[in-house]
Design an enzyme around this catalytic site. Structure first.
Site, PDB file in Angstrom:
ATOM      1  N   MET A  30      45.206   0.606  31.389  1.00 27.30           N
ATOM      2  CA  MET A  30      46.266   1.578  31.077  1.00 27.30           C
ATOM      3  C   MET A  30      47.498   0.849  30.541  1.00 27.30           C
ATOM      4  SD  MET A  30      45.917   4.690  33.704  1.00 27.30           S
ATOM      5  CE  MET A  30      46.788   3.961  35.063  1.00 27.30           C
ATOM      6  N   HIS A  37      45.045  -8.319  34.370  1.00 24.30           N
ATOM      7  CA  HIS A  37      44.323  -7.779  33.202  1.00 24.30           C
ATOM      8  C   HIS A  37      43.788  -8.923  32.330  1.00 24.30           C
ATOM      9  CE1 HIS A  37      47.249  -4.281  33.834  1.00 24.30           C
ATOM     10  NE2 HIS A  37      46.073  -3.679  33.907  1.00 24.30           N
ATOM     11  N   GLN A  61      43.809  11.312  35.059  1.00 24.76           N
ATOM     12  CA  GLN A  61      43.645  10.679  36.369  1.00 24.76           C
ATOM     13  C   GLN A  61      44.920  10.678  37.203  1.00 24.76           C
ATOM     14  OE1 GLN A  61      42.415   6.867  34.459  1.00 24.76           O
ATOM     15  NE2 GLN A  61      43.562   5.896  36.110  1.00 24.76           N
ATOM     16  N   GLY A 147      38.446  -4.626  37.797  1.00 24.49           N
ATOM     17  CA  GLY A 147      39.017  -5.501  38.814  1.00 24.49           C
ATOM     18  C   GLY A 147      38.612  -5.054  40.214  1.00 24.49           C
ATOM     19  N   ASP A 150      40.894  -2.498  42.295  1.00 27.47           N
ATOM     20  CA  ASP A 150      40.587  -1.074  42.450  1.00 27.47           C
ATOM     21  C   ASP A 150      39.150  -0.983  42.976  1.00 27.47           C
ATOM     22  OD1 ASP A 150      42.970   0.490  41.014  1.00 27.47           O
ATOM     23  OD2 ASP A 150      42.576  -1.365  39.955  1.00 27.47           O
ATOM     24  N   SER A 185      50.027  -5.746  39.879  1.00 29.34           N
ATOM     25  CA  SER A 185      49.816  -4.352  39.488  1.00 29.34           C
ATOM     26  C   SER A 185      50.924  -3.951  38.519  1.00 29.34           C
ATOM     27  CB  SER A 185      49.874  -3.457  40.734  1.00 29.34           C
ATOM     28  OG  SER A 185      50.081  -2.120  40.347  1.00 29.34           O
TER      29      SER A 185
HETATM   30  P1  AMP Z   1      44.856  -0.491  35.149  1.00 32.16           P
HETATM   31  O1  AMP Z   1      45.567  -0.843  33.885  1.00 32.16           O
HETATM   32  O2  AMP Z   1      45.720  -0.507  36.362  1.00 32.16           O
HETATM   33  O3  AMP Z   1      44.014   0.764  35.016  1.00 32.16           O
HETATM   34  O4  AMP Z   1      43.809  -1.663  35.393  1.00 32.16           O
HETATM   35  C1  AMP Z   1      42.855  -1.991  34.428  1.00 32.16           C
HETATM   36  C2  AMP Z   1      41.841  -2.909  35.052  1.00 32.16           C
HETATM   37  O5  AMP Z   1      42.491  -4.104  35.497  1.00 32.16           O
HETATM   38  C3  AMP Z   1      41.164  -2.289  36.282  1.00 32.16           C
HETATM   39  O6  AMP Z   1      39.783  -2.591  36.254  1.00 32.16           O
HETATM   40  C4  AMP Z   1      41.869  -2.967  37.419  1.00 32.16           C
HETATM   41  O7  AMP Z   1      41.089  -3.062  38.598  1.00 32.16           O
HETATM   42  C5  AMP Z   1      42.129  -4.352  36.844  1.00 32.16           C
HETATM   43  N1  AMP Z   1      43.225  -5.000  37.564  1.00 32.16           N
HETATM   44  C6  AMP Z   1      44.447  -4.476  37.828  1.00 32.16           C
HETATM   45  N2  AMP Z   1      45.172  -5.334  38.579  1.00 32.16           N
HETATM   46  C7  AMP Z   1      44.389  -6.408  38.802  1.00 32.16           C
HETATM   47  C8  AMP Z   1      44.558  -7.631  39.527  1.00 32.16           C
HETATM   48  N3  AMP Z   1      45.681  -7.911  40.186  1.00 32.16           N
HETATM   49  N4  AMP Z   1      43.534  -8.523  39.528  1.00 32.16           N
HETATM   50  C9  AMP Z   1      42.382  -8.240  38.875  1.00 32.16           C
HETATM   51  N5  AMP Z   1      42.154  -7.101  38.186  1.00 32.16           N
HETATM   52  C10 AMP Z   1      43.141  -6.203  38.143  1.00 32.16           C
END
Ligand code: AMP
Length: 282
Positions: A30, A37, A61, A147, A150, A185
């Site tokens: 996102m 990421h 979502q 990741g 989640d 995050s």
């Molecule tokens: P998001 O942009 O929050 O939807 O995350 C995109 C992807 O990055 C998802 O698969 C998350 O689980 C992964 N992700 C987010 N934060 C982390 C982190 N600290 N370590 C590893 N993967 C992450």
């Protein structure tokens, strides 16, 4: 690096790179990209020949009272990070390109999505599975990277892929943390300095769970109680849950397992944080 907003453009770009057994890797995000990421992009770069990152703040979502409007959007910086990571194509659709007027199909799981996060964020995972299904259909990846941060999400995506016979391999990458243990995050930037200090309690609770597991004397439920006790009363922290459950079903454990997962969700100030840790009992 190619940047595309239209699903049709992504489809034809991918098609022109799908020859001679070349592997296509997808990293759904996102945006507001951070080192966590980038670790997913690095894994995709190591294992695939053509790496796609999607950047889409998926309205489906977010609940009505959640942070869709104020979710951080930093596209220019994100594109730079993708470029630096050697990404081949970034997909940045507008909402109207993902959900045309009249769209009414959703992908929905019946059970895994209703537990833990699903209890506190009704419909959240239907939004996730629907957008990920669309991304899989648009990019048709060989591998997709998620990741462990989640935890429930990656479990649900694995279930969906298996149930619907998708030929994509799901890769789960380790949690990347700040120096003090806080899981990276996009939402961390909303933490005030006081919230930021309080947020350390999540990692401390998970570390306690790991230490108790290694000591070997406490049951999964007793460990969950100890996590809850540690978090109770910390200024500005309101836990939604802190549990130790089965790694695959997220159900409570009846017997002492070999492995379990400790999962925490808490509101710290106005920001909701989640984190987890795999526990090994033997
Ligand atoms: P998001 O942009 O929050 O939807 O995350 C995109 C992807 O990055 C998802 O698969 C998350 O689980 C992964 N992700 C987010 N934060 C982390 C982190 N600290 N370590 C590893 N993967 C992450």
């Amino acid at each position: 690096m190619q940047v595309e907003a239209l699903p049709s453009s992504v489809r034809s770009a991918v098609q022109s790179h799908r020859y001679g057994g070349r592997r296509i890797g997808l990293v759904p995000t996102m945006g507001a990209l951070h080192v966590g990421h980038v670790s997913l992009m690095d894994a995709a770069r190591r294992e695939c020949d053509f790496v796609i990152v999607s950047i889409f703040v998926n309205p489906l979502q977010f609940g009505p009272n959640e942070d869709f409007e104020c979710y951080p959007r930093t596209l220019e910086r994100d594109l730079q990070k993708c470029e630096n990571a050697g990404v081949d194509l970034v997909f940045t659709p507008a909402t109207s390109q993902m959900y045309g007027s009249g769209a009414e199909s959703i992908v929905s799981l019946t059970s895994l999505t209703r537990k833990l996060e699903g209890r506190h964020r009704p419909d959240h995972f239907d939004g996730v599975t629907t957008v990920v299904a669309k991304l899989f259909n648009i990019t048709v990846p060989d591998k997709a990277y998620f990741g462990q941060k989640d935890y429930q999400q990656q479990l649900i995506i694995r279930r969906m892929v298996s149930d619907l016979d998708w030929g994509v391999e799901i890769v789960t990458c380790p949690i990347v943390r700040e120096d003090d243990g806080l899981a990276m995050s996009s939402r961390n930037r909303h933490l005030s300095p006081a919230d930021r200090a309080s947020s350390q309690i999540l990692f401390r609770a998970l570390s306690l769970a790991q230490n108790l597991t290694q000591a070997g004397s406490e049951s999964p439920d007793a460990i969950a109680d100890r996590m809850q006790q540690l978090m109770a009363g910390v200024q500005g922290v309101e836990p939604d849950y802190a549990v130790v459950v089965d790694c695959d079903t997220l159900e409570p454990l009846v017997e002492q397992p070999e492995r379990a997962v400790a999962l925490i969700a808490a509101r710290v100030g106005k920001t909701r944080l989640i984190d987890n840790q795999i526990l090994r009992f033997r």
